[in-house]
Design an enzyme around this catalytic site. Structure first.
Site, mmCIF file in Angstrom:
data_model
loop_
_atom_site.group_PDB
_atom_site.id
_atom_site.type_symbol
_atom_site.label_atom_id
_atom_site.label_comp_id
_atom_site.label_asym_id
_atom_site.label_seq_id
_atom_site.Cartn_x
_atom_site.Cartn_y
_atom_site.Cartn_z
ATOM 1 N N LYS A 7 21.126 16.174 -19.917
ATOM 2 C CA LYS A 7 19.921 16.955 -19.605
ATOM 3 C C LYS A 7 19.495 17.901 -20.721
ATOM 4 C CE LYS A 7 22.648 17.391 -16.294
ATOM 5 N NZ LYS A 7 23.562 17.450 -15.163
ATOM 6 N N LYS A 34 17.730 20.335 -13.698
ATOM 7 C CA LYS A 34 17.108 19.157 -13.072
ATOM 8 C C LYS A 34 15.668 19.468 -12.657
ATOM 9 C CE LYS A 34 21.511 17.097 -11.827
ATOM 10 N NZ LYS A 34 22.657 17.136 -10.919
HETATM 11 N N1 LIG Z 1 29.505 13.465 -14.310
HETATM 12 C C1 LIG Z 1 28.453 13.244 -13.548
HETATM 13 O O1 LIG Z 1 28.558 12.963 -12.326
HETATM 14 C C2 LIG Z 1 27.088 13.313 -14.140
HETATM 15 C C3 LIG Z 1 26.883 13.739 -15.434
HETATM 16 N N2 LIG Z 1 25.618 13.809 -15.947
HETATM 17 C C4 LIG Z 1 25.424 14.211 -17.326
HETATM 18 O O2 LIG Z 1 25.898 13.127 -18.113
HETATM 19 C C5 LIG Z 1 26.488 13.595 -19.295
HETATM 20 C C6 LIG Z 1 27.889 13.029 -19.426
HETATM 21 O O3 LIG Z 1 28.662 13.499 -18.346
HETATM 22 P P1 LIG Z 1 30.206 13.176 -18.293
HETATM 23 O O4 LIG Z 1 30.409 11.776 -18.720
HETATM 24 O O5 LIG Z 1 30.680 13.615 -16.975
HETATM 25 O O6 LIG Z 1 30.729 14.185 -19.416
HETATM 26 P P2 LIG Z 1 31.966 13.956 -20.399
HETATM 27 O O7 LIG Z 1 32.249 15.295 -20.998
HETATM 28 O O8 LIG Z 1 33.045 13.226 -19.706
HETATM 29 O O9 LIG Z 1 31.359 12.971 -21.504
HETATM 30 C C7 LIG Z 1 30.583 13.375 -22.593
HETATM 31 C C8 LIG Z 1 31.085 12.596 -23.777
HETATM 32 O O10 LIG Z 1 30.223 12.794 -24.889
HETATM 33 C C9 LIG Z 1 31.030 12.772 -26.039
HETATM 34 N N3 LIG Z 1 30.393 13.396 -27.178
HETATM 35 C C10 LIG Z 1 30.438 14.688 -27.575
HETATM 36 N N4 LIG Z 1 29.749 14.841 -28.709
HETATM 37 C C11 LIG Z 1 29.262 13.619 -29.055
HETATM 38 C C12 LIG Z 1 28.491 13.132 -30.134
HETATM 39 N N5 LIG Z 1 28.066 13.938 -31.121
HETATM 40 N N6 LIG Z 1 28.172 11.811 -30.172
HETATM 41 C C13 LIG Z 1 28.563 10.975 -29.189
HETATM 42 N N7 LIG Z 1 29.323 11.395 -28.145
HETATM 43 C C14 LIG Z 1 29.647 12.692 -28.069
HETATM 44 C C15 LIG Z 1 32.294 13.523 -25.626
HETATM 45 O O11 LIG Z 1 33.367 13.165 -26.456
HETATM 46 C C16 LIG Z 1 32.493 13.033 -24.206
HETATM 47 O O12 LIG Z 1 33.338 11.922 -24.170
HETATM 48 C C17 LIG Z 1 26.462 15.122 -19.229
HETATM 49 O O13 LIG Z 1 25.379 15.531 -20.005
HETATM 50 C C18 LIG Z 1 26.230 15.423 -17.759
HETATM 51 O O14 LIG Z 1 25.499 16.589 -17.576
HETATM 52 C C19 LIG Z 1 24.521 13.400 -15.244
HETATM 53 C C20 LIG Z 1 24.656 12.960 -13.960
HETATM 54 C C21 LIG Z 1 25.935 12.934 -13.278
HETATM 55 N N1 LIG Z 2 27.263 18.235 -12.070
HETATM 56 C C1 LIG Z 2 26.301 17.375 -11.431
HETATM 57 C C2 LIG Z 2 26.421 15.974 -11.924
HETATM 58 C C3 LIG Z 2 25.454 15.717 -12.969
HETATM 59 O O1 LIG Z 2 24.266 15.864 -12.883
HETATM 60 C C4 LIG Z 2 26.494 17.336 -9.931
HETATM 61 O O2 LIG Z 2 27.426 17.997 -9.451
HETATM 62 O O3 LIG Z 2 25.683 16.684 -9.245
#
Ligand SMILES: NC(=O)C1=CN([C@@H]2O[C@H](COP(=O)(O)OP(=O)(O)OC[C@H]3O[C@@H](n4cnc5c(N)ncnc54)[C@H](O)[C@@H]3O)[C@@H](O)[C@H]2O)C=CC1
Ligand SMILES: N[C@@H](CC=O)C(=O)O
Length: 340
Positions: free
Chosen positions: A117, A217
Site C-alpha cells: 500500500k 486502505k
Molecule cells: N499479510 C497479509 O495478509 C497482507 C499483506 N498485504 C501487504 O502485502 C505486502 C506484503 O505482505 P507480507 O507478505 O505479509 O509481508 P512480508 O514482510 O512477509 O513480505 C515482504 C517481503 O518484501 C521483501 N522486500 C523488502 N525489500 C525489498 C526490495 N527492495 N525488493 C524486493 N523485495 C523486498 C522482504 O524481504 C519480505 O520478504 C505488505 O505491503 C502488506 O501490507 C496486503 C494484504 C494482506
Molecule cells: N494487516 C492487514 C492485512 C493486509 O492488508 C489485515 O490485518 O487485514
C-alpha cells in the site's frame, strides 16, 4: 497461444504464495484466454531470479536458485515482463521500495498490480498519472482489503449508482483482536500475537492496531474509486489499543459490539472525507457478525439504495487470490483489446 509474462517484487508471506496461486490457475487461463501465463521474474530484498521459461511456485518459495544482488534497478534492467505484482513492504513515509518498483514497471510498459500500500498512499496521483501516460492499468485489490471486493465493487457493480457513504471493516487483524477480546476475553497482546502468527498482521502490528492499515486502505480506495487524493496524515484515527476491559463489559451489558471501521463520506460536491473510528454496532448488524479476521462493507448510494457485504477474511491465500483476480481482469482487457 499468447504469453503473458508476470514478475513479482517482494517474496514474503504473500509474495511467496502468489507464484503457487498463479500456477494453479494457469491451466484455466490457457483454456479460457488461450494465454500462457507464467512468472518470469521474482525479486526479494537482496536477491532475485529471472527465467523467461517460467518459474514455478516451488522455486519461488524455496529460493534455492535465486541470484544474489538481482533486485531493485538491476532486476528491472534485466527483466522482460508484461505485468508486475508488487508485494513488498508497505512504507507510508516514502513508499520505498514499492514506489520505485512501480515506476520502473510502468516505465517498462507493464501493467501493475499493487498488494503493498505504501506507494499508493505516498504517491497515488503520480502512479495513476504515469500509468495513464503509458496506457497501462493499475489494479489494487490486494492493497484495498484483498478478498473483500471494494474498488471492483464500487467502480464496476456500482458504476453510476453515486456512492454517498462507504463504511467498512478493512483490517482483518483489528476485527480479530476486537472479536477475541469481546467474545473470548483475550487480552490485546495475545490477540495481536495470534494475528501475527497467522501472517495477517503487518510486520509492525501497531500499523493495524493504531488504524494506519485501515486509513491506508481508505486512501487507496478514495483514489481508485473517487479520484480523490487524501493525505494519510489528515485521516483522523482511533486506536484499538485504547479499548479496555471495563469498556468491553459495558458494551456487553448494552448488547453492542465494537469494531474498527474506516469511513468515506461524500458531500453534495463529491468532496470525500475519511476517518477511522472504533464504533459499536447492535448484535444483528452485519459488522457484528464479522468474526475472526472477516471484513464487511456497507455502502449507501443515491441511485441503487444500500448494500452490505460480509466475508473476505484476511488470509495469505486469499490475498494471493485477490492479486490473481486482478491479473485475470488485466488478461480480460488485454485479450479483448487484441481482438478489436
Ligand atoms: N499479510 C497479509 O495478509 C497482507 C499483506 N498485504 C501487504 O502485502 C505486502 C506484503 O505482505 P507480507 O507478505 O505479509 O509481508 P512480508 O514482510 O512477509 O513480505 C515482504 C517481503 O518484501 C521483501 N522486500 C523488502 N525489500 C525489498 C526490495 N527492495 N525488493 C524486493 N523485495 C523486498 C522482504 O524481504 C519480505 O520478504 C505488505 O505491503 C502488506 O501490507 C496486503 C494484504 C494482506
Ligand atoms: N494487516 C492487514 C492485512 C493486509 O492488508 C489485515 O490485518 O487485514
Amino acid at each position: 497461444m499468447k504469453t503473458l509474462r508476470v514478475a513479482i517484487t517482494g517474496v514474503g508471506n504473500v509474495g511467496s504464495r502468489i507464484g503457487g496461486a498463479l500456477e494453479e490457475r494457469a491451466p484455466e487461463f490457457a483454456r479460457r484466454f488461450n494465454a500462457d501465463v507464467r512468472v518470469v521474474g521474482v525479486s526479494a530484498s537482496t536477491e532475485g531470479l529471472i527465467d523467461g521459461s517460467g518459474i514455478s511456485g516451488e522455486r519461488i518459495a524455496g529460493r534455492t536458485d535465486f541470484v544474489s544482488g538481482l533486485t531493485g534497478q538491476r532486476f528491472f534492467d534485466e527483466l522482460e515482463a508484461d505485468v508486475l505484482i508488487e508485494a513488498g513492504p508497505s512504507n507510508y513515509v516514502d513508499g520505498a521500495p514499492g514506489l520505485s518498483h512501480l515506476e520502473a514497471a510502468l516505465e517498462g510498459s507493464m501493467d501493475v498490480i499493487c498488494v503493498s500500500k505504501g506507494a499508493l498512499v505516498v504517491a497515488g496521483d503520480d502512479i495513476y498519472r504515469r500509468a495513464a501516460e503509458a496506457e497501462r492499468q493499475v489494479r489494487v485489490s490486494g492493497a484495498a482489503a484483498s478478498a473483500m471486493p471494494t474498488v471492483d465493487f464500487l467502480t464496476y457493480d456500482l458504476a453510476g449508482a453515486q456512492v454517498t457513504r462507504f463504511e467498512a471493516l478493512l483490517t482483518g487483524t483489528t476485527t480479530f483482536v476486537l472479536d477475541t477480546m469481546y467474545r473470548h476475553g483475550w487480552d490485546l497482546d495475545d490477540a495481536v500475537a495470534e494475528a501475527q502468527e497467522s501472517g495477517i498482521a503487518e510486520p509492525q502490528p501497531e500499523f493495524d492496531v493504531d488504524g494506519w492499515d485501515t486509513a491506508a486502505k481508505l486512501v487507496v480506495i478514495a483514489r481508485a474509486v473517487f479520484n480523490a487524493g487524501i493525505p494519510i496524515e489528515s485521516v483522523p484515527r482511533q486506536s484499538v489499543k485504547n479499548v479496555n476491559e471495563e469498556q468491553i463489559d459495558c458494551w456487553k451489558q448494552h448488547d453492542i459490539v465494537p469494531r474498527l471501521v474506516g469511513i468515506l463520506e461524500l458531500d453534495d460536491s463529491d468532496r470525500v472525507t475519511a476517518s477511522v473510528q472504533v464504533k459499536c454496532y447492535p448484535k444483528s448488524h452485519p459488522f457484528s457478525l464479522a468474526e475472526g479476521s472477516m471484513k464487511a462493507v456497507n455502502v449507501s448510494t443515491k441511485r441503487m439504495g444500500d448494500y452490505s457485504l460480509l466475508g473476505g477474511a484476511s488470509s495469505l491465500d486469499a490475498t494471493a487470490a485477490a492479486a490473481i483476480k486482478d491479473l485475470e481482469h488485466i488478461l480480460t482487457c488485454r485479450m479483448s483489446s487484441s481482438v478489436q
